[in-house]
Design a protein around this motif. Structure first.
Motif, PDB file in Angstrom:
ATOM      1  N   ILE A 147      18.847  -6.839   5.161  1.00 54.46           N
ATOM      2  CA  ILE A 147      17.497  -7.342   5.420  1.00 54.46           C
ATOM      3  C   ILE A 147      17.539  -8.789   5.905  1.00 54.46           C
ATOM      4  CG2 ILE A 147      15.245  -7.836   4.384  1.00 54.46           C
ATOM      5  CD1 ILE A 147      15.727  -4.890   4.897  1.00 54.46           C
ATOM      6  N   GLY A 148      18.560  -9.528   5.543  1.00 49.74           N
ATOM      7  CA  GLY A 148      18.712 -10.893   6.039  1.00 49.74           C
ATOM      8  C   GLY A 148      18.888 -10.981   7.541  1.00 49.74           C
TER       9      GLY A 148
ATOM     10  N   GLY B 216       0.777  -1.234   0.000  1.00 49.23           N
ATOM     11  CA  GLY B 216       0.000   0.000   0.000  1.00 49.23           C
ATOM     12  C   GLY B 216       0.804   1.276   0.000  1.00 49.23           C
ATOM     13  N   ALA B 217       2.130   1.170  -0.121  1.00 52.85           N
ATOM     14  CA  ALA B 217       3.004   2.345  -0.146  1.00 52.85           C
ATOM     15  C   ALA B 217       4.341   1.918  -0.727  1.00 52.85           C
ATOM     16  CB  ALA B 217       3.188   2.926   1.253  1.00 52.85           C
ATOM     17  N   HIS B 218       5.141   2.882  -1.150  1.00 55.37           N
ATOM     18  CA  HIS B 218       6.443   2.566  -1.732  1.00 55.37           C
ATOM     19  C   HIS B 218       7.553   2.529  -0.692  1.00 55.37           C
ATOM     20  CE1 HIS B 218       4.150   3.464  -5.387  1.00 55.37           C
ATOM     21  NE2 HIS B 218       4.977   2.615  -5.945  1.00 55.37           N
ATOM     22  N   THR B 219       7.217   2.811   0.536  1.00 57.06           N
ATOM     23  CA  THR B 219       8.131   2.670   1.665  1.00 57.06           C
ATOM     24  C   THR B 219       7.331   2.039   2.796  1.00 57.06           C
ATOM     25  OG1 THR B 219       9.243   4.706   1.004  1.00 57.06           O
ATOM     26  CG2 THR B 219       9.704   3.896   3.211  1.00 57.06           C
ATOM     27  N   TYR B 220       7.827   0.945   3.363  1.00 59.25           N
ATOM     28  CA  TYR B 220       7.059   0.247   4.390  1.00 59.25           C
ATOM     29  C   TYR B 220       6.687   1.164   5.553  1.00 59.25           C
ATOM     30  CZ  TYR B 220       7.683  -4.365   2.258  1.00 59.25           C
ATOM     31  OH  TYR B 220       7.624  -5.437   1.408  1.00 59.25           O
TER      32      TYR B 220
ATOM     33  N   PRO C  72      -4.271  -2.365  15.974  1.00 59.97           N
ATOM     34  CA  PRO C  72      -3.126  -1.526  16.339  1.00 59.97           C
ATOM     35  C   PRO C  72      -2.074  -1.519  15.240  1.00 59.97           C
ATOM     36  CG  PRO C  72      -3.059  -3.598  17.544  1.00 59.97           C
ATOM     37  CD  PRO C  72      -4.375  -3.561  16.834  1.00 59.97           C
ATOM     38  N   VAL C  73      -1.264  -0.476  15.222  1.00 60.73           N
ATOM     39  CA  VAL C  73      -0.147  -0.424  14.292  1.00 60.73           C
ATOM     40  C   VAL C  73       0.833  -1.552  14.616  1.00 60.73           C
ATOM     41  CG1 VAL C  73      -0.402   2.050  13.960  1.00 60.73           C
ATOM     42  CG2 VAL C  73       1.180   1.203  15.703  1.00 60.73           C
ATOM     43  N   LYS C  74       1.652  -1.902  13.645  1.00 60.96           N
ATOM     44  CA  LYS C  74       2.550  -3.044  13.801  1.00 60.96           C
ATOM     45  C   LYS C  74       3.989  -2.639  13.496  1.00 60.96           C
ATOM     46  CE  LYS C  74      -1.060  -6.291  12.364  1.00 60.96           C
ATOM     47  NZ  LYS C  74      -1.451  -7.311  11.367  1.00 60.96           N
ATOM     48  N   PRO C  75       4.952  -3.383  14.005  1.00 59.97           N
ATOM     49  CA  PRO C  75       6.346  -3.122  13.622  1.00 59.97           C
ATOM     50  C   PRO C  75       6.536  -3.394  12.127  1.00 59.97           C
ATOM     51  CG  PRO C  75       6.222  -4.596  15.538  1.00 59.97           C
ATOM     52  CD  PRO C  75       4.837  -4.485  14.982  1.00 59.97           C
ATOM     53  N   VAL C  76       7.369  -2.624  11.475  1.00 59.56           N
ATOM     54  CA  VAL C  76       7.648  -2.859  10.051  1.00 59.56           C
ATOM     55  C   VAL C  76       8.268  -4.246   9.873  1.00 59.56           C
ATOM     56  CG1 VAL C  76       9.156  -2.216   8.126  1.00 59.56           C
ATOM     57  CG2 VAL C  76       7.867  -0.453   9.348  1.00 59.56           C
ATOM     58  N   PHE C  77       9.279  -4.571  10.671  1.00 60.71           N
ATOM     59  CA  PHE C  77       9.970  -5.850  10.504  1.00 60.71           C
ATOM     60  C   PHE C  77       9.267  -6.922  11.310  1.00 60.71           C
ATOM     61  CE2 PHE C  77      13.622  -2.913   9.689  1.00 60.71           C
ATOM     62  CZ  PHE C  77      13.782  -3.250   8.357  1.00 60.71           C
TER      63      PHE C  77
END
Length: 440
Positions: A157-158, A23-27, A431-436
């Motif tokens: 990211i790994g 839904g966006a170009h940046t998480y 609720p909002v969530k962590p990106v990772f």
């Protein structure tokens, strides 16, 4: 809440989600990072304010993920970009603008000897890692685990829960160390003798104050073990100081990477470093050549014009001092409201004055995504939007007053949820969530 207040934003957000993964170009801008029933889709911005497509106006913080350091549509920057792009944006040979931009950047960051431009921070930081590997002949990289993000590429990211699609062999090439613990770095070099090419870290870590002499000691330790140090100045560069946060403590990393605020929201990033290391990506080294940042749009003229104009404004107006002063005033006002509401144990303003973040704690004084959602939602409903309280120089005294009033309106809702022990009734959805995270 008026059910029609965010009607167009909700409709557009749903459409985005069907067309754009996440839904966006940046998480960090994604719909899971904002309250579900009031996640505005932005139509325009001017200075410190933005307007969503429903016509709601907000004071904005953390604008452009900290990149819009001077405020939206800053006249000197937009004028410089407009003038430049009328002369063309990309050519078959280097333009004089590339020389001017390199001169200006290295004059602004005098600890560095060469620079190469790109369009985003991930690319330049990955290029720095590649240079370090080639220069040292080693494969492993050590990253500071207390800092949230270095690159979209596999080597970083790994190390996160979102490691799907990244070979295990690649993941094993990156190890971590905690910020501020020099002994932990020494232990890594003992555990992986002769294998670590570089240490990657931000010069300063969020709300944590670095121990005295820490960055200089990190560099000394790395060099003693044959490794390089890469300072990620994405957040700190041009915000802490024009020359970068490393220069404030007298440190000279082997490589530095800059982005975000250096172009006031325009797409430009920089890899800079010692000549001896940078030249292996060029034409004048006897070392095996490194294929370094050969990008079609790396020297696109709009981004470089924005960089030059931002440097000029920075020098003329003392931008770093302004950011610190504005942030200090904002902190004082917000902490006054928090103290008056009796919430100082649950709602905290953290970080350097120029880079303020907030911590939302539950009744047990533990970090809570639910209370973060509640707090962000109340701020949005009262005309303040942002994942932080990171300021631009466009934030005015009136904006600070407005933000303090919004927090004062949010405080009783926060206090009532603490009394209940559950914020669910005031979240407007999940609720909002962590990106990772590993799963949706």
């Amino acid at each position: 809440m008026d059910p029609n207040r965010f009607q167009q934003s909700r409709r557009a957000a749903q459409r985005l989600r069907t067309l754009v993964p996440g839904g966006a170009h940046t998480y960090a801008k994604g719909p899971d990072q904002y309250p579900q029933d009031c996640a505005p889709i932005i139509a325009r911005g001017a200075g410190s304010h933005v307007w969503d497509i429903d016509g709601n106006e907000y004071v904005e913080y953390g604008s452009g993920l900290r990149s819009v350091i001077l405020g939206h549509a800053h006249p000197r920057v937009t004028e410089a970009v407009s003038k430049q792009i009328r002369c063309g944006t990309n050519f078959v040979r280097p333009s004089l603008l590339e020389l001017d931009a390199a001169d200006a950047f290295l004059d602004a960051v005098p600890t560095m000897e060469m620079v190469k431009f790109a369009k985003n921070g991930s690319d330049v930081t990955t290029a720095a890692v590649k240079l370090a590997r080639a220069y040292t002949g080693r494969d492993m990289v050590a990253v500071c685990t207390g800092q949230p993000f270095f690159s979209t590429d596999d080597w970083f990211i790994g190390t996160t829960p979102m490691d799907a699609g990244i070979p295990e062999a690649v993941q094993k090439l990156t190890v971590g160390f905690p910020y501020g613990d020099l002994a932990a770095i020494e232990r890594l070099f003992v555990e992986y003798p002769g294998q670590i090419a570089a240490l990657v870290l931000e010069p300063e870590s969020g709300a944590l104050e670095p121990p005295p002499g820490y960055l200089c000691q990190v560099i000394e330790c790395a060099h003693a073990h044959g490794a390089l140090v890469i300072a990620d100045e994405m957040i700190t560069g041009f915000r802490w100081a024009l020359q970068g946060a490393h220069a404030l403590v007298g440190a000279v990393p082997d490589l530095c990477t800059f982005g975000k605020g250096i172009g006031n929201g325009f797409s430009v990033a920089a890899l800079a470093g010692r000549r001896e290391v940078m030249e292996i990506g060029g034409l004048d080294s006897q070392h095996d050549r490194v294929f370094l940042l050969s990008t079609t749009h790396g020297a696109e003229s709009g981004g470089l014009a924005a960089l030059l104009a931002t440097i000029e404004v920075h020098r003329a107006e003392g931008v770093s001092d302004q950011l610190a002063t504005i942030g200090r005033s904002l902190r004082q006002e917000l902490e006054r409201v928090i103290d008056d509401a009796g919430l100082s144990e649950y709602l905290k303003i953290l970080g350097r004055d120029c880079n303020l973040v907030f911590a939302t704690l539950d009744a047990q004084q533990q970090p809570s995504q639910g209370f973060r959602t509640l707090f962000m939602r109340q701020l949005i409903l009262h005309g303040v939007v942002g994942p932080s309280f990171v300021v631009s120089t466009a934030i005015s005294a009136r904006d600070v007053e407005h933000t303090a009033a919004a927090l004062a309106a949010a405080a009783p809702v926060y206090a009532a949820a603490l009394e209940r022990g559950d914020p669910a009734a005031d979240l407007g959805g999940a609720p909002v969530k962590p990106v990772f995270r590993r799963r949706a």
